[in-house]
Write a protein that holds these residues in place. Structure first.
Motif, PDB file in Angstrom:
ATOM      1  N   MET A  68     -83.304   7.819 -19.352  1.00 39.42           N
ATOM      2  CA  MET A  68     -82.105   7.622 -18.427  1.00 39.42           C
ATOM      3  C   MET A  68     -82.141   8.898 -17.695  1.00 39.42           C
ATOM      4  SD  MET A  68     -79.037   5.949 -17.449  1.00 39.42           S
ATOM      5  CE  MET A  68     -78.156   5.939 -16.118  1.00 39.42           C
ATOM      6  N   THR A  69     -81.616   9.575 -15.896  1.00 38.78           N
ATOM      7  CA  THR A  69     -81.270  10.391 -15.787  1.00 38.78           C
ATOM      8  C   THR A  69     -80.050  11.007 -15.821  1.00 38.78           C
ATOM      9  OG1 THR A  69     -80.694   9.473 -13.809  1.00 38.78           O
ATOM     10  CG2 THR A  69     -83.050  10.143 -14.083  1.00 38.78           C
ATOM     11  N   ASN A  70     -79.853  12.449 -16.246  1.00 40.88           N
ATOM     12  CA  ASN A  70     -78.899  12.814 -16.032  1.00 40.88           C
ATOM     13  C   ASN A  70     -78.131  12.479 -15.369  1.00 40.88           C
ATOM     14  OD1 ASN A  70     -79.116  13.518 -19.073  1.00 40.88           O
ATOM     15  ND2 ASN A  70     -79.879  15.539 -18.552  1.00 40.88           N
ATOM     16  N   LYS A  71     -76.421  12.424 -15.024  1.00 41.66           N
ATOM     17  CA  LYS A  71     -76.089  12.607 -14.137  1.00 41.66           C
ATOM     18  C   LYS A  71     -75.441  13.815 -13.671  1.00 41.66           C
ATOM     19  CE  LYS A  71     -74.376   8.201 -14.566  1.00 41.66           C
ATOM     20  NZ  LYS A  71     -74.421   7.078 -13.553  1.00 41.66           N
ATOM     21  N   ILE A  72     -75.868  14.379 -12.322  1.00 39.58           N
ATOM     22  CA  ILE A  72     -75.151  15.762 -11.642  1.00 39.58           C
ATOM     23  C   ILE A  72     -73.604  15.281 -11.365  1.00 39.58           C
ATOM     24  CG2 ILE A  72     -77.110  16.199 -11.811  1.00 39.58           C
ATOM     25  CD1 ILE A  72     -76.332  15.517  -8.216  1.00 39.58           C
ATOM     26  N   ASN A  73     -72.670  16.237 -10.725  1.00 37.69           N
ATOM     27  CA  ASN A  73     -71.923  16.299  -9.818  1.00 37.69           C
ATOM     28  C   ASN A  73     -71.586  16.532  -8.698  1.00 37.69           C
ATOM     29  OD1 ASN A  73     -70.016  14.989 -12.259  1.00 37.69           O
ATOM     30  ND2 ASN A  73     -69.819  17.270 -13.473  1.00 37.69           N
ATOM     31  N   LEU A  74     -71.274  16.003  -7.825  1.00 35.61           N
ATOM     32  CA  LEU A  74     -71.116  16.474  -6.470  1.00 35.61           C
ATOM     33  C   LEU A  74     -70.618  16.857  -5.931  1.00 35.61           C
ATOM     34  CD1 LEU A  74     -73.640  16.835  -4.782  1.00 35.61           C
ATOM     35  CD2 LEU A  74     -73.324  14.347  -3.671  1.00 35.61           C
ATOM     36  N   TYR A  75     -70.529  18.205  -5.139  1.00 31.41           N
ATOM     37  CA  TYR A  75     -69.367  18.554  -4.235  1.00 31.41           C
ATOM     38  C   TYR A  75     -69.606  18.631  -2.824  1.00 31.41           C
ATOM     39  CZ  TYR A  75     -65.058  22.313  -3.790  1.00 31.41           C
ATOM     40  OH  TYR A  75     -64.455  22.868  -2.597  1.00 31.41           O
ATOM     41  N   VAL A  76     -69.325  17.453  -1.739  1.00 32.80           N
ATOM     42  CA  VAL A  76     -69.925  18.205  -0.375  1.00 32.80           C
ATOM     43  C   VAL A  76     -68.477  19.192   0.227  1.00 32.80           C
ATOM     44  CG1 VAL A  76     -70.295  16.417   1.641  1.00 32.80           C
ATOM     45  CG2 VAL A  76     -69.991  15.563  -1.179  1.00 32.80           C
ATOM     46  N   ASP A  77     -69.292  19.728   0.859  1.00 37.17           N
ATOM     47  CA  ASP A  77     -68.174  20.895   1.724  1.00 37.17           C
ATOM     48  C   ASP A  77     -69.066  21.803   2.549  1.00 37.17           C
ATOM     49  OD1 ASP A  77     -66.408  22.604   2.021  1.00 37.17           O
ATOM     50  OD2 ASP A  77     -64.941  21.832   1.069  1.00 37.17           O
ATOM     51  N   ASP A  78     -68.402  21.109   3.406  1.00 38.21           N
ATOM     52  CA  ASP A  78     -68.995  23.070   4.084  1.00 38.21           C
ATOM     53  C   ASP A  78     -69.213  24.199   4.211  1.00 38.21           C
ATOM     54  OD1 ASP A  78     -66.633  22.028   5.533  1.00 38.21           O
ATOM     55  OD2 ASP A  78     -67.480  22.541   7.627  1.00 38.21           O
ATOM     56  N   LEU A  79     -68.042  24.929   3.445  1.00 38.53           N
ATOM     57  CA  LEU A  79     -67.465  26.312   3.467  1.00 38.53           C
ATOM     58  C   LEU A  79     -66.760  26.297   2.695  1.00 38.53           C
ATOM     59  CD1 LEU A  79     -64.961  26.066   6.635  1.00 38.53           C
ATOM     60  CD2 LEU A  79     -67.215  27.398   6.640  1.00 38.53           C
ATOM     61  N   ARG A  80     -65.967  25.730   1.223  1.00 35.16           N
ATOM     62  CA  ARG A  80     -65.633  26.336   0.254  1.00 35.16           C
ATOM     63  C   ARG A  80     -66.547  26.234  -0.727  1.00 35.16           C
ATOM     64  NH1 ARG A  80     -62.632  21.621   1.988  1.00 35.16           N
ATOM     65  NH2 ARG A  80     -59.670  22.593   2.724  1.00 35.16           N
ATOM     66  N   ASP A  81     -66.431  27.021  -1.596  1.00 34.02           N
ATOM     67  CA  ASP A  81     -67.103  27.712  -3.193  1.00 34.02           C
ATOM     68  C   ASP A  81     -67.441  26.707  -3.948  1.00 34.02           C
ATOM     69  OD1 ASP A  81     -66.460  29.936  -2.082  1.00 34.02           O
ATOM     70  OD2 ASP A  81     -65.266  30.823  -3.578  1.00 34.02           O
ATOM     71  N   CYS A  82     -68.596  26.237  -4.037  1.00 32.89           N
ATOM     72  CA  CYS A  82     -69.172  25.312  -5.160  1.00 32.89           C
ATOM     73  C   CYS A  82     -68.647  25.370  -6.703  1.00 32.89           C
ATOM     74  CB  CYS A  82     -70.412  25.107  -5.259  1.00 32.89           C
ATOM     75  SG  CYS A  82     -70.850  23.496  -6.152  1.00 32.89           S
ATOM     76  N   PRO A  83     -67.496  24.579  -7.007  1.00 34.85           N
ATOM     77  CA  PRO A  83     -67.189  24.642  -8.777  1.00 34.85           C
ATOM     78  C   PRO A  83     -67.772  24.711  -9.369  1.00 34.85           C
ATOM     79  CG  PRO A  83     -66.186  23.081  -7.821  1.00 34.85           C
ATOM     80  CD  PRO A  83     -67.343  23.164  -6.722  1.00 34.85           C
ATOM     81  N   ASP A  84     -67.727  25.321 -10.832  1.00 36.40           N
ATOM     82  CA  ASP A  84     -69.110  25.571 -12.070  1.00 36.40           C
ATOM     83  C   ASP A  84     -68.724  23.883 -12.193  1.00 36.40           C
ATOM     84  OD1 ASP A  84     -68.920  27.572 -11.495  1.00 36.40           O
ATOM     85  OD2 ASP A  84     -67.360  28.040 -12.925  1.00 36.40           O
ATOM     86  N   GLY A  85     -70.234  23.619 -12.523  1.00 30.13           N
ATOM     87  CA  GLY A  85     -70.559  22.611 -12.603  1.00 30.13           C
ATOM     88  C   GLY A  85     -70.505  21.601 -12.179  1.00 30.13           C
ATOM     89  N   PHE A  86     -70.868  22.116 -10.656  1.00 29.89           N
ATOM     90  CA  PHE A  86     -70.650  20.708  -9.660  1.00 29.89           C
ATOM     91  C   PHE A  86     -72.118  21.758  -8.409  1.00 29.89           C
ATOM     92  CE2 PHE A  86     -66.914  20.093 -10.248  1.00 29.89           C
ATOM     93  CZ  PHE A  86     -66.193  18.606 -10.368  1.00 29.89           C
TER      94      PHE A  86
END
Length: 120
Positions: free
Chosen positions: A1-19
Motif C-alpha cells: 500500500m502506498t503512503n498517503k500524502i497531505n495535499l494543500y491546493v492553493d495558488d499563492l499561500r505558503d505550503c504548510p509543513d507536512g503537505f
C-alpha cells in the motif's frame, strides 16, 4: 500500500509543513491520479490566466472530486472566500449523502492549517 500524502491546493499561500502543494486545478488532479491523499485542504480562488480569465478553481476541483468518486480521509476548506467555501462544503456534503463520495470522509468548513503568505 502506498503512503498517503497531505495535499494543500492553493495558488499563492505558503505550503504548510507536512503537505504537498498543488498550485493549480490540473496539478491537484494529477496528484489524485498518482497518489493516495490523507488530508486535502482547499482554497477556492486559484488565480487567473494571462488574459485575466479565472482559472479552474477549488469548486471546480470539488465537482471533479465528486464526479470521479475520489478519496481523501479528511477535507478542510482554508479559503477566505465565504461564497466559495459554502459552495464547496455544501457540494461535498450533498455528494456524500447521495453516495458519490465515501460516507466516512470527514469534511470540515474550516482550515486545519494557518494561512500564510510570504510572497516566495
Amino acid at each position: 500500500m502506498t503512503n498517503k500524502i497531505n495535499l494543500y491546493v492553493d495558488d499563492l499561500r505558503d505550503c504548510p509543513d507536512g503537505f504537498v502543494v498543488a498550485r493549480t486545478y490540473y496539478e491537484a488532479i494529477h496528484i489524485f491520479e498518482t497518489r493516495s491523499v490523507g488530508i486535502l485542504t482547499l482554497d477556492h480562488d486559484l488565480g487567473e490566466d494571462v488574459d485575466g480569465k479565472e482559472l479552474p478553481n477549488g469548486y471546480d476541483l470539488v465537482k471533479y472530486f465528486c464526479e470521479h468518486g475520489l478519496r481523501a480521509n479528511n477535507i478542510y476548506l482554508h479559503t477566505d472566500n465565504p461564497v466559495g467555501r459554502k459552495n464547496m462544503y455544501e457540494t461535498l456534503l450533498a455528494a456524500q449523502r447521495r453516495g458519490f463520495i465515501d460516507e466516512d470522509i470527514e469534511i470540515y468548513h474550516y482550515p486545519i492549517t494557518v494561512n500564510k503568505y510570504s510572497g516566495n
